[in-house]
Scaffold this active site. Sequence first.
Site, PDB file in Angstrom:
ATOM      1  N   CYS A  22      31.280  60.252  37.359  1.00  0.00           N
ATOM      2  CA  CYS A  22      31.672  60.366  38.768  1.00  0.00           C
ATOM      3  C   CYS A  22      32.459  61.639  39.044  1.00  0.00           C
ATOM      4  O   CYS A  22      32.265  62.292  40.072  1.00  0.00           O
ATOM      5  CB  CYS A  22      32.470  59.143  39.179  1.00  0.00           C
ATOM      6  SG  CYS A  22      33.962  58.867  38.185  1.00  0.00           S
ATOM      7  N   HIS A  61      37.840  56.154  39.229  1.00  0.00           N
ATOM      8  CA  HIS A  61      36.626  56.691  39.847  1.00  0.00           C
ATOM      9  C   HIS A  61      36.979  57.909  40.684  1.00  0.00           C
ATOM     10  O   HIS A  61      38.094  58.029  41.202  1.00  0.00           O
ATOM     11  CB  HIS A  61      35.995  55.613  40.735  1.00  0.00           C
ATOM     12  CG  HIS A  61      34.615  55.932  41.232  1.00  0.00           C
ATOM     13  ND1 HIS A  61      33.575  56.312  40.404  1.00  0.00           N
ATOM     14  CD2 HIS A  61      34.088  55.914  42.487  1.00  0.00           C
ATOM     15  CE1 HIS A  61      32.482  56.499  41.118  1.00  0.00           C
ATOM     16  NE2 HIS A  61      32.766  56.281  42.381  1.00  0.00           N
ATOM     17  N   ASN A 115      29.955  58.698  48.007  1.00  0.00           N
ATOM     18  CA  ASN A 115      29.969  58.150  46.662  1.00  0.00           C
ATOM     19  C   ASN A 115      28.781  58.697  45.880  1.00  0.00           C
ATOM     20  O   ASN A 115      27.954  59.435  46.412  1.00  0.00           O
ATOM     21  CB  ASN A 115      29.937  56.614  46.711  1.00  0.00           C
ATOM     22  CG  ASN A 115      30.548  55.975  45.479  1.00  0.00           C
ATOM     23  OD1 ASN A 115      30.817  56.647  44.482  1.00  0.00           O
ATOM     24  ND2 ASN A 115      30.772  54.682  45.537  1.00  0.00           N
TER      25      ASN A 115
END
Length: 439
Positions: free
Chosen positions: A70, A363, A384
């Site tokens: 991520c 994250h 995202n």
Amino acid sequence: MSKTITAEQIANFAQQTQAQPAVSALAGAVQKNGIYAASYNHTSATALDPVFSVEINTGAVSNQKHSGRCWLFAALNMLRHEFARTHQVKDFELSQNYDSFYDRLEKANWFYEQIISSAKLPRTDRKVAKLFAAPDDDGGQWSYAVAITQKYGVVPKSVMPETTSSEATAQYSSVLNTKLRKDAIMLRQMIQDGASTAAIDAQKQKFMTAVYRITAYAFGEPPKEFTYTYRDDNQQYHTMHTTPQAFLQQEFKQNLADYACFASSPQNDKAVNTLYTVDTQGNVVGGTPVRLLNVAPDRLKALCIQLLKDNTPIWFGCDVLENMDRVAGALSGNLYNTDDLFSIHVNRDKALRLDTGQGSVSHAMTLTGVDLINDQPTKWKVENSWGDKNGHKGYFTMDDAWFDAYVYEAVIPTKYMNAAENKAWQGQPTILPAWDALS
């Protein structure tokens, strides 16, 4: 006071549970649907309509699939949006696999060097144990993305597309880490036996050759130069022949090294306007170190709003699994009313959660919009990297309460720093242990 659970105590527990209001209905709802579904706050969720007064024009989301990349996806998203805008290629994407290859290779070298430098410490030492626990994984910090892209550049995704192993890294990581742990034991033994520096370095190079081979088999070998051809949004044809380093330098005005990672930790052991680093953390030996400038929460938020007004997307680190509805793409500070459901009061204090291990930077995503009412943020648009099947075509909506509770880091261009922040950024960092909550 009894130290063991007695039958009398169990009977008392059961009696008090049965005395709770609507116990049968609540227990049935939890048992049938699960805790989160039974405590879901629909009012909070429906308030997260994806409309924002300040919004950056972006394209389709990326998808990290079954990997922990991520931090890299979020960083490359900042760059790719620039290329998409300046070259009129709406859904342009950079190769995460290309930079992942070098990240995993560099992390292996970093691990060997950490093992060598700590070889005289016992294997039970907490620092050494931390190294053995995670020799080389695909997680990372903002500084990792800076270090990798600065050294190796970037390439379009079509030049080095994903592989089965890059999209689902568990098998590769298992094989690699088993090898690294075995290698580490040998290096420690060589040093304890008095082996020369030359002998240790020669052995490390043999180990690195095998690491390269494993990584090349899994991810493919990255190109040293490439030809990229594309049609822009006006169907005009373009072609270029270049190297990854030249591509980054010539096609992107943004320089990731010009950003500082601001943290927002209210813990008692974290001072405001103070620079921190994390012991043993890094990926490129001699590259950009982990540096976190802790600032007041209101300052971090104000900077994020200013950047979005200036049409600049923002990499940020957070605790994404808290109060999240993945399918709806909802991040709300009060999404699940577990307190009301169980008649309890859980730990919602940000500092205490970090102190006790409840809170963590799990994250990284990208801020691309904010909704301001009377100049105050109510909700944020979040890009995202979980594909377009979640949220609003992959974009999440985060309310301001969630920002306050679960956003821990955001990267800010150094030109936005005030005098106190700039002075701290130029100074020597305080070293946090490898197990710190901000690691």
